[in-house]
Scaffold this motif. Structure first.
Motif, PDB file in Angstrom:
ATOM      1  N   ALA A 187     -80.713 -30.653   4.433  1.00 57.30           N
ATOM      2  CA  ALA A 187     -79.281 -30.601   4.703  1.00 57.30           C
ATOM      3  C   ALA A 187     -78.965 -29.916   6.025  1.00 57.30           C
ATOM      4  O   ALA A 187     -79.720 -29.071   6.510  1.00 57.30           O
ATOM      5  N   LEU A 188     -77.830 -30.289   6.594  1.00 56.65           N
ATOM      6  CA  LEU A 188     -77.272 -29.613   7.762  1.00 56.65           C
ATOM      7  C   LEU A 188     -76.082 -28.780   7.296  1.00 56.65           C
ATOM      8  O   LEU A 188     -75.256 -29.248   6.507  1.00 56.65           O
ATOM      9  N   VAL A 189     -76.013 -27.557   7.785  1.00 51.58           N
ATOM     10  CA  VAL A 189     -74.906 -26.669   7.467  1.00 51.58           C
ATOM     11  C   VAL A 189     -74.116 -26.471   8.754  1.00 51.58           C
ATOM     12  O   VAL A 189     -74.644 -25.956   9.740  1.00 51.58           O
ATOM     13  N   SER A 190     -72.850 -26.880   8.753  1.00 50.52           N
ATOM     14  CA  SER A 190     -72.082 -26.914   9.984  1.00 50.52           C
ATOM     15  C   SER A 190     -70.668 -26.405   9.772  1.00 50.52           C
ATOM     16  O   SER A 190     -70.249 -26.146   8.637  1.00 50.52           O
ATOM     17  N   MET A 191     -69.952 -26.249  10.890  1.00 45.90           N
ATOM     18  CA  MET A 191     -68.531 -25.920  10.823  1.00 45.90           C
ATOM     19  C   MET A 191     -67.726 -27.088  11.390  1.00 45.90           C
ATOM     20  O   MET A 191     -67.147 -27.857  10.668  1.00 45.90           O
ATOM     21  N   LYS A 192     -67.738 -27.254  12.738  1.00 44.83           N
ATOM     22  CA  LYS A 192     -66.937 -28.327  13.330  1.00 44.83           C
ATOM     23  C   LYS A 192     -67.742 -29.302  14.180  1.00 44.83           C
ATOM     24  O   LYS A 192     -67.245 -30.364  14.529  1.00 44.83           O
TER      25      LYS A 192
ATOM     26  N   GLY B 157     -60.726 -20.734   3.568  1.00 42.34           N
ATOM     27  CA  GLY B 157     -62.039 -21.278   3.901  1.00 42.34           C
ATOM     28  C   GLY B 157     -63.181 -20.396   3.432  1.00 42.34           C
ATOM     29  O   GLY B 157     -64.292 -20.875   3.183  1.00 42.34           O
ATOM     30  N   SER B 158     -62.925 -19.091   3.315  1.00 37.94           N
ATOM     31  CA  SER B 158     -63.991 -18.159   2.947  1.00 37.94           C
ATOM     32  C   SER B 158     -63.772 -17.545   1.566  1.00 37.94           C
ATOM     33  O   SER B 158     -64.300 -16.467   1.271  1.00 37.94           O
ATOM     34  N   ALA B 159     -63.000 -18.227   0.723  1.00 33.88           N
ATOM     35  CA  ALA B 159     -62.729 -17.707  -0.626  1.00 33.88           C
ATOM     36  C   ALA B 159     -64.037 -17.313  -1.330  1.00 33.88           C
ATOM     37  O   ALA B 159     -64.994 -18.089  -1.361  1.00 33.88           O
TER      38      ALA B 159
ATOM     39  N   GLY C 127     -64.229 -18.305   8.424  1.00 36.40           N
ATOM     40  CA  GLY C 127     -63.979 -16.887   8.201  1.00 36.40           C
ATOM     41  C   GLY C 127     -65.237 -16.112   7.863  1.00 36.40           C
ATOM     42  O   GLY C 127     -66.335 -16.643   7.847  1.00 36.40           O
ATOM     43  N   ARG C 128     -65.070 -14.820   7.577  1.00 36.32           N
ATOM     44  CA  ARG C 128     -66.206 -14.023   7.125  1.00 36.32           C
ATOM     45  C   ARG C 128     -66.420 -14.284   5.642  1.00 36.32           C
ATOM     46  O   ARG C 128     -65.537 -14.793   4.941  1.00 36.32           O
TER      47      ARG C 128
ATOM     48  N   VAL D 143     -69.293 -17.161   6.803  1.00 36.13           N
ATOM     49  CA  VAL D 143     -69.450 -18.052   5.662  1.00 36.13           C
ATOM     50  C   VAL D 143     -70.697 -18.915   5.825  1.00 36.13           C
ATOM     51  O   VAL D 143     -71.462 -19.111   4.874  1.00 36.13           O
ATOM     52  N   ILE D 144     -70.926 -19.418   7.027  1.00 35.35           N
ATOM     53  CA  ILE D 144     -72.068 -20.302   7.252  1.00 35.35           C
ATOM     54  C   ILE D 144     -73.391 -19.590   6.978  1.00 35.35           C
ATOM     55  O   ILE D 144     -74.347 -20.190   6.488  1.00 35.35           O
TER      56      ILE D 144
END
Length: 717
Positions: A616-621, A531-533, A562-563, A575-576
């Motif tokens: 835009a919205l920046v989200s995780m879950k 997820g944080s590649a 992840g970080r 990451v966010i």
């Protein structure tokens, strides 16, 4: 100005014979210059119902003193009496007031505007009466006219809107007139003196507390008083006043099918009718596996309304409980239920915001005052002892449970908290998938067993392909954004995959019956690595810079958890945070939408997103489940999840129909290995599973297939 003595007053008003609102409160307050009121408990109904007829008081430049009762157990009462925990108690009242003000309907809001005027004119004071061993039950009212004649009323009216409507209860109040001196001295005067004792804080076993200025400010801020002084108060006819408060049919919180929704004539679709029919044929139990955006919510509310109508004809009570995972989704359900004239008790936030209301409505239901009760509850609250203790009083045969995003009900604790009821409807596009699906378990998924045991399995399906074909959802283009692991990431991926494989082999030969904590940890670590590649940020920067400013609005960015880098000096950057930074440098106007933002902030952010103030919205879950944003037309999936539930939900989020929206665009950041090891091949296979799912229904399928062949992903199978 009229006087109290100019009207004939009955000694007793019974709601079975008279309407308390039309026949008593309105004409009494039409003469009032002072109004003292003590009520049993603090709820939205208590506040709104005690503002009835207040227009007369405002017109007469009158003053009001209001005492609101509140129960405390013995320990709480002793603490308050000694001066402890008073601030936290008052804070809970303010939080509840905030909740009440946020959810007021327009009709009730008109009365609060008059209340705001009384506050601005220093004509209203409010105090709380805190009493041990149950709440302050004694309901007292004293109305004074311009010549100091007074009318005292006392009785069992239960301070809800049902108590004001003759069709709902058999409550009564006794009335005493000061000009009937003998009876007033015997019966009315003690109540006047009792109110004064209570107001001054001299009542035994009661602590009286003045509300802080912030309490008044909250009302004034929500309903600012007019700048030109007293509002113009028109005195409506009794019937108009009555109808404006209760609705012409007196049908508050009684489900009905709407004639239109959003200005468009309402009719239920064929696939929704079929789903309800299959559910009913399965003894009113089952899961509706309907694709995201195909109308699961409306389908279930329609079904609940039909259940209520059928039971009501047989004089049977109905209770509707809607269980949801998140507060944002709960708020959305409240709005959708309102379309069907359903006004649920909102069971989330602080206990003080819902417990008393629910307790009293359950009592009203049991006593036959009402025949319908509706509740929206978040899973966490549903699991708690406070909620469980109250719903345990309900008859299971009367209850319908709608479990939204019912895949969450596979958790043992949540599943055990579900009510033992007759009507059960689960809703989910992916009923047996949970957030734990990243774990490579060698054992059967027990969550599926829990879900099926409660709901009885899937009774109706409506796929994404069906929804697109029928025009329920819009078409979409799918774009692969290839991202290669760095050398260090490849090495870490190989190591984690080897450890996971060893552990699974060991567990196959052991007596363990569930994934170990170590397996869960390793799978989670590998998922966060993908997820944080590191190269995702570079690919993202190149992509977002290429999108013209005019095409940036209404975009969603899903980030990994992840970080942002494996480097030690960047260990604290999520990451966010880095995705937000990249977008900002590229000139995008964005806002994070995560669980770290308050509910109020998220509501404001969402409104700005919908109206185009932010791109835009920046989200995780947080946006995964049920949050309704049909205006979205672009999704950037940076979280390389193997969980079908997540990516199915994320795709569905941008396929909802909206005016002017012809198609959606989905950008999938596909993580690829840098060698051909066995673990690398399995990585390609895992990514290809998601890619194939997206490609299947994409309108640019042939173009994407050529890209897959060029990247060498298909050779993984």
């Amino acid at each position: 100005m009229e006087l109290l003595t100019e009207k004939q007053w009955a000694g007793v008003y019974r709601s079975g014979d008279q309407n308390l609102f039309k026949d008593f409160y309105t004409p009494a307050l039409k003469t009032a210059v002072r109004y003292d009121r003590a009520v049993g408990f603090f709820s939205s109904e208590a506040l709104v119902s005690n503002l009835q007829g207040i227009s007369g008081l405002v017109k007469n430049d009158g003053k009001m003193r209001l005492i609101i009762g509140h129960p405390l157990d013995e320990k709480e009462f002793e603490a308050v009496k000694q001066g402890y925990r008073l601030q936290s108690l008052v804070a809970s009242f303010e939080e509840k007031l905030s909740s009440i003000l946020e959810n007021l309907e327009a009709k009730a809001g008109a009365r609060f505007s008059l209340l705001s005027y009384l506050i601005a004119a220093n004509r209203l004071e409010i105090k709380f009466a805190l009493r041990k061993r149950g709440m302050y039950h004694e309901k007292i009212g004293v109305v004074y006219d311009a010549q100091e004649n007074s009318l005292v009323f006392h009785g069992s009216a239960n301070e809800t809107i049902y108590a004001l409507d003759a069709g709902y209860n058999a409550e009564s109040i006794s009335v005493f007139r000061s000009w009937d001196q003998h009876s007033f001295d015997l019966y009315g005067k003690p109540y006047v003196e009792g109110f004064e004792l209570l107001w001054e804080g001299n009542q035994k076993n009661t602590v009286t507390v003045s509300v802080p200025s912030t309490f008044y400010e909250a009302i004034s801020n929500k309903f600012p008083p007019t700048q030109d002084g007293k509002p113009q108060v028109e005195e409506p006819s009794y019937e108009d006043e009555y109808n404006s408060f209760f609705g012409a049919d007196g049908d508050f919180n009684r489900p009905r099918i709407p004639e239109s929704i959003g200005g468009v004539a309402f009719s239920i679709r064929d696939h929704q009718k079929q789903a309800i029919r299959f559910w009913a044929q399965n003894q009113y139990k089952g899961i509706l596996k309907l694709s995201t955006g195909s109308g699961k919510t409306i389908t279930s509310i329609y079904a609940a309304t039909k259940v209520f109508e059928a039971r009501s004809k047989k004089d049977l009570k109905t209770v509707l409980i809607v269980s949801v995972p998140y507060q944002e989704l709960a708020s959305q359900w409240v709005k959708n239920l309102a379309l069907f004239n359903i006004r649920p008790i909102e069971c989330w936030r602080n206990r003080s915001a819902w417990y008393d209301d629910l307790k009293h409505e359950i009592l009203d239901l049991k006593m036959g005052v009402i025949d319908f009760l509706s509740i929206v509850v978040v899973n966490r609250t549903m699991e708690g002892s406070n909620f469980q203790g109250l719903i345990a009083q309900l008859q299971g045969s009367d209850v319908m449970l709608i479990g939204d995003e019912c895949h969450n009900h596979g958790a043992k604790k949540t599943n055990n908290a579900l009510p033992d009821c007759y009507y059960r409807m689960g809703l989910s596009a992916t009923p047996y998938r949970s957030d734990e699906d990243e774990v490579e378990s060698p054992f059967p998924e027990i969550a599926k067993e829990y879900i099926n045991k409660y709901y009885g399995g899937i009774v109706s399906e409506y796929s994404l392909g069906d929804a697109i074909h029928d025009g329920v959802l819009c078409e979409y283009e799918y774009h692969i954004v290839p991202v290669y692991l760095t050398e260090e990431e490849q090495e870490e991926y190989e190591h984690l995959s080897s450890e996971i494989a060893k552990l699974i082999t060991f567990m196959h030969g052991s007596k363990e019956s569930s994934p170990s904590n170590e397996l869960t940890r390793l799978c989670g670590q590998r998922s966060r690595l993908l997820g944080s590649a590191e190269n995702k940020l570079g690919a993202l920067e190149q992509l977002v810079k290429s999108i013209p400013r005019a095409e940036r609005k209404h975009s969603l960015f899903y980030c990994g958890e992840g970080r942002a880098s494996q480097q030690e000096d960047m260990a604290d950057l999520r990451v966010i945070d880095e995705v937000s930074r990249v977008l900002g440098l590229a000139g995008w106007h964005t806002s994070r939408f995560t669980s770290n933002e308050s509910s109020r902030d998220r509501a404001s952010i969402m409104e700005n997103f919908k109206n185009g103030t932010i791109d835009a919205l920046v989200s995780m879950k947080v946006l995964d489940e049920g949050v309704d944003v049909p205006v979205c037309d672009k999704a950037f999936i940076l979280a390389s999840t193997r969980n079908p539930r997540q990516y199915v939900q994320r795709r569905g989020r941008v396929l909802r129909r909206h005016e002017g929206k012809e198609r959606a665009n989905i950008y999938d950041f596909v993580v690829l290995p840098t060698n051909d090891s066995a673990h690398s091949q399995r990585l390609k296979e895992a990514e290809l599973e998601r890619v194939d799912d997206f490609v299947l229904l994409a309108i640019n399928r042939l173009e994407v297939e050529r890209q897959i062949e060029t990247l060498g992903i298909r050779s993984a199978k």
